[in-house]
Design a protein around this motif. Structure first.
Motif, PDB file in Angstrom:
ATOM      1  N   VAL A  43       0.852  -1.187   0.000  1.00  0.00           N
ATOM      2  CA  VAL A  43       0.000   0.000   0.000  1.00  0.00           C
ATOM      3  C   VAL A  43       0.889   1.239   0.000  1.00  0.00           C
ATOM      4  O   VAL A  43       2.069   1.167   0.297  1.00  0.00           O
ATOM      5  N   HIS A  44       0.300   2.361  -0.343  1.00  0.00           N
ATOM      6  CA  HIS A  44       1.023   3.629  -0.395  1.00  0.00           C
ATOM      7  C   HIS A  44       0.600   4.512   0.771  1.00  0.00           C
ATOM      8  O   HIS A  44      -0.533   4.438   1.219  1.00  0.00           O
ATOM      9  N   PHE A  45       1.509   5.323   1.230  1.00  0.00           N
ATOM     10  CA  PHE A  45       1.173   6.285   2.281  1.00  0.00           C
ATOM     11  C   PHE A  45       1.438   7.677   1.756  1.00  0.00           C
ATOM     12  O   PHE A  45       2.503   7.927   1.199  1.00  0.00           O
ATOM     13  N   PRO A  46       0.489   8.612   1.862  1.00  0.00           N
ATOM     14  CA  PRO A  46      -0.800   8.382   2.511  1.00  0.00           C
ATOM     15  C   PRO A  46      -1.644   7.401   1.699  1.00  0.00           C
ATOM     16  O   PRO A  46      -1.557   7.359   0.466  1.00  0.00           O
ATOM     17  N   ILE A  47      -2.434   6.628   2.398  1.00  0.00           N
ATOM     18  CA  ILE A  47      -3.246   5.599   1.756  1.00  0.00           C
ATOM     19  C   ILE A  47      -4.311   6.254   0.882  1.00  0.00           C
ATOM     20  O   ILE A  47      -4.840   7.310   1.218  1.00  0.00           O
ATOM     21  N   ASN A  48      -4.582   5.656  -0.266  1.00  0.00           N
ATOM     22  CA  ASN A  48      -5.546   6.245  -1.184  1.00  0.00           C
ATOM     23  C   ASN A  48      -6.739   5.302  -1.385  1.00  0.00           C
ATOM     24  O   ASN A  48      -6.762   4.192  -0.863  1.00  0.00           O
ATOM     25  N   GLU A  49      -7.707   5.735  -2.159  1.00  0.00           N
ATOM     26  CA  GLU A  49      -8.934   4.949  -2.382  1.00  0.00           C
ATOM     27  C   GLU A  49      -8.628   3.603  -3.043  1.00  0.00           C
ATOM     28  O   GLU A  49      -9.243   2.596  -2.708  1.00  0.00           O
ATOM     29  N   LYS A  50      -7.686   3.582  -3.970  1.00  0.00           N
ATOM     30  CA  LYS A  50      -7.323   2.332  -4.646  1.00  0.00           C
ATOM     31  C   LYS A  50      -6.763   1.327  -3.637  1.00  0.00           C
ATOM     32  O   LYS A  50      -7.101   0.145  -3.669  1.00  0.00           O
ATOM     33  N   ASP A  51      -5.907   1.794  -2.736  1.00  0.00           N
ATOM     34  CA  ASP A  51      -5.344   0.924  -1.704  1.00  0.00           C
ATOM     35  C   ASP A  51      -6.430   0.408  -0.766  1.00  0.00           C
ATOM     36  O   ASP A  51      -6.422  -0.757  -0.378  1.00  0.00           O
ATOM     37  N   LEU A  52      -7.366   1.281  -0.405  1.00  0.00           N
ATOM     38  CA  LEU A  52      -8.470   0.854   0.460  1.00  0.00           C
ATOM     39  C   LEU A  52      -9.292  -0.241  -0.212  1.00  0.00           C
ATOM     40  O   LEU A  52      -9.689  -1.218   0.426  1.00  0.00           O
ATOM     41  N   GLN A  53      -9.510  -0.117  -1.497  1.00  0.00           N
ATOM     42  CA  GLN A  53     -10.270  -1.141  -2.217  1.00  0.00           C
ATOM     43  C   GLN A  53      -9.483  -2.452  -2.295  1.00  0.00           C
ATOM     44  O   GLN A  53     -10.057  -3.526  -2.140  1.00  0.00           O
ATOM     45  N   LEU A  54      -8.171  -2.359  -2.510  1.00  0.00           N
ATOM     46  CA  LEU A  54      -7.332  -3.562  -2.527  1.00  0.00           C
ATOM     47  C   LEU A  54      -7.373  -4.265  -1.172  1.00  0.00           C
ATOM     48  O   LEU A  54      -7.468  -5.498  -1.100  1.00  0.00           O
ATOM     49  N   LEU A  55      -7.298  -3.489  -0.094  1.00  0.00           N
ATOM     50  CA  LEU A  55      -7.387  -4.061   1.244  1.00  0.00           C
ATOM     51  C   LEU A  55      -8.752  -4.693   1.476  1.00  0.00           C
ATOM     52  O   LEU A  55      -8.852  -5.807   1.999  1.00  0.00           O
ATOM     53  N   ASP A  56      -9.798  -3.995   1.083  1.00  0.00           N
ATOM     54  CA  ASP A  56     -11.161  -4.500   1.231  1.00  0.00           C
ATOM     55  C   ASP A  56     -11.300  -5.844   0.506  1.00  0.00           C
ATOM     56  O   ASP A  56     -11.823  -6.823   1.065  1.00  0.00           O
ATOM     57  N   ASP A  57     -10.814  -5.921  -0.713  1.00  0.00           N
ATOM     58  CA  ASP A  57     -10.874  -7.159  -1.497  1.00  0.00           C
ATOM     59  C   ASP A  57     -10.085  -8.281  -0.824  1.00  0.00           C
ATOM     60  O   ASP A  57     -10.544  -9.429  -0.759  1.00  0.00           O
ATOM     61  N   ALA A  58      -8.896  -7.955  -0.329  1.00  0.00           N
ATOM     62  CA  ALA A  58      -8.061  -8.961   0.336  1.00  0.00           C
ATOM     63  C   ALA A  58      -8.733  -9.469   1.603  1.00  0.00           C
ATOM     64  O   ALA A  58      -8.762 -10.677   1.865  1.00  0.00           O
ATOM     65  N   PHE A  59      -9.307  -8.553   2.402  1.00  0.00           N
ATOM     66  CA  PHE A  59     -10.002  -8.970   3.627  1.00  0.00           C
ATOM     67  C   PHE A  59     -11.200  -9.853   3.299  1.00  0.00           C
ATOM     68  O   PHE A  59     -11.454 -10.850   3.974  1.00  0.00           O
ATOM     69  N   MET A  60     -11.927  -9.508   2.257  1.00  0.00           N
ATOM     70  CA  MET A  60     -13.094 -10.300   1.872  1.00  0.00           C
ATOM     71  C   MET A  60     -12.670 -11.700   1.431  1.00  0.00           C
ATOM     72  O   MET A  60     -13.304 -12.690   1.813  1.00  0.00           O
ATOM     73  N   GLN A  61     -11.603 -11.799   0.671  1.00  0.00           N
ATOM     74  CA  GLN A  61     -11.107 -13.110   0.233  1.00  0.00           C
ATOM     75  C   GLN A  61     -10.687 -13.961   1.430  1.00  0.00           C
ATOM     76  O   GLN A  61     -10.950 -15.165   1.467  1.00  0.00           O
ATOM     77  N   ILE A  62     -10.038 -13.330   2.396  1.00  0.00           N
ATOM     78  CA  ILE A  62      -9.619 -14.045   3.608  1.00  0.00           C
ATOM     79  C   ILE A  62     -10.843 -14.558   4.354  1.00  0.00           C
ATOM     80  O   ILE A  62     -10.886 -15.720   4.770  1.00  0.00           O
ATOM     81  N   CYS A  63     -11.846 -13.710   4.507  1.00  0.00           N
ATOM     82  CA  CYS A  63     -13.071 -14.107   5.211  1.00  0.00           C
ATOM     83  C   CYS A  63     -13.783 -15.237   4.477  1.00  0.00           C
ATOM     84  O   CYS A  63     -14.249 -16.197   5.105  1.00  0.00           O
ATOM     85  N   GLN A  64     -13.869 -15.133   3.176  1.00  0.00           N
ATOM     86  CA  GLN A  64     -14.539 -16.166   2.387  1.00  0.00           C
ATOM     87  C   GLN A  64     -13.834 -17.511   2.532  1.00  0.00           C
ATOM     88  O   GLN A  64     -14.487 -18.543   2.674  1.00  0.00           O
ATOM     89  N   LYS A  65     -12.520 -17.482   2.514  1.00  0.00           N
ATOM     90  CA  LYS A  65     -11.761 -18.720   2.630  1.00  0.00           C
ATOM     91  C   LYS A  65     -11.815 -19.263   4.063  1.00  0.00           C
ATOM     92  O   LYS A  65     -12.056 -20.450   4.266  1.00  0.00           O
ATOM     93  N   LYS A  66     -11.589 -18.398   5.024  1.00  0.00           N
ATOM     94  CA  LYS A  66     -11.488 -18.810   6.424  1.00  0.00           C
ATOM     95  C   LYS A  66     -12.834 -19.262   6.997  1.00  0.00           C
ATOM     96  O   LYS A  66     -12.896 -20.207   7.767  1.00  0.00           O
ATOM     97  N   TYR A  67     -13.883 -18.563   6.616  1.00  0.00           N
ATOM     98  CA  TYR A  67     -15.205 -18.837   7.206  1.00  0.00           C
ATOM     99  C   TYR A  67     -16.178 -19.442   6.199  1.00  0.00           C
ATOM    100  O   TYR A  67     -17.351 -19.601   6.482  1.00  0.00           O
TER     101      TYR A  67
END
Length: 70
Positions: A43-67
């Motif tokens: 990610v880049h600092f300061p964090i931007n909207e694109k980075d937030l979306q990448l994080l959101d996607d990564a968290f969702m993938q983790i949740c889908q796999k884990k749960y």
């Protein structure tokens, strides 16, 4: 942006890479510090909207796999 993930995910931060689902970094990554199966996201600092979306996607993938959710 500080409330972007509020009420979406529960984030827990750890210094133990073995216990982490995602390694987030903002500079060049030392390959020796990565374990073989570890997920890493730049990610880049300061964090931007694109980075937030990448994080959101990564968290969702983790949740889908884990749960096993859709």
């Amino acid at each position: 942006m500080e409330n972007y993930f509020q009420n979406k995910f529960e984030l827990r931060f750890t210094a133990d890479l073995e216990k982490s689902d995602l390694f987030i970094y903002a500079s060049s990554l030392n390959e020796e510090s990565r374990s073989a199966g570890e997920r890493a996201l730049l990610v880049h600092f300061p964090i931007n909207e694109k980075d937030l979306q990448l994080l959101d996607d990564a968290f969702m993938q983790i949740c889908q796999k884990k749960y096993k959710i859709d």
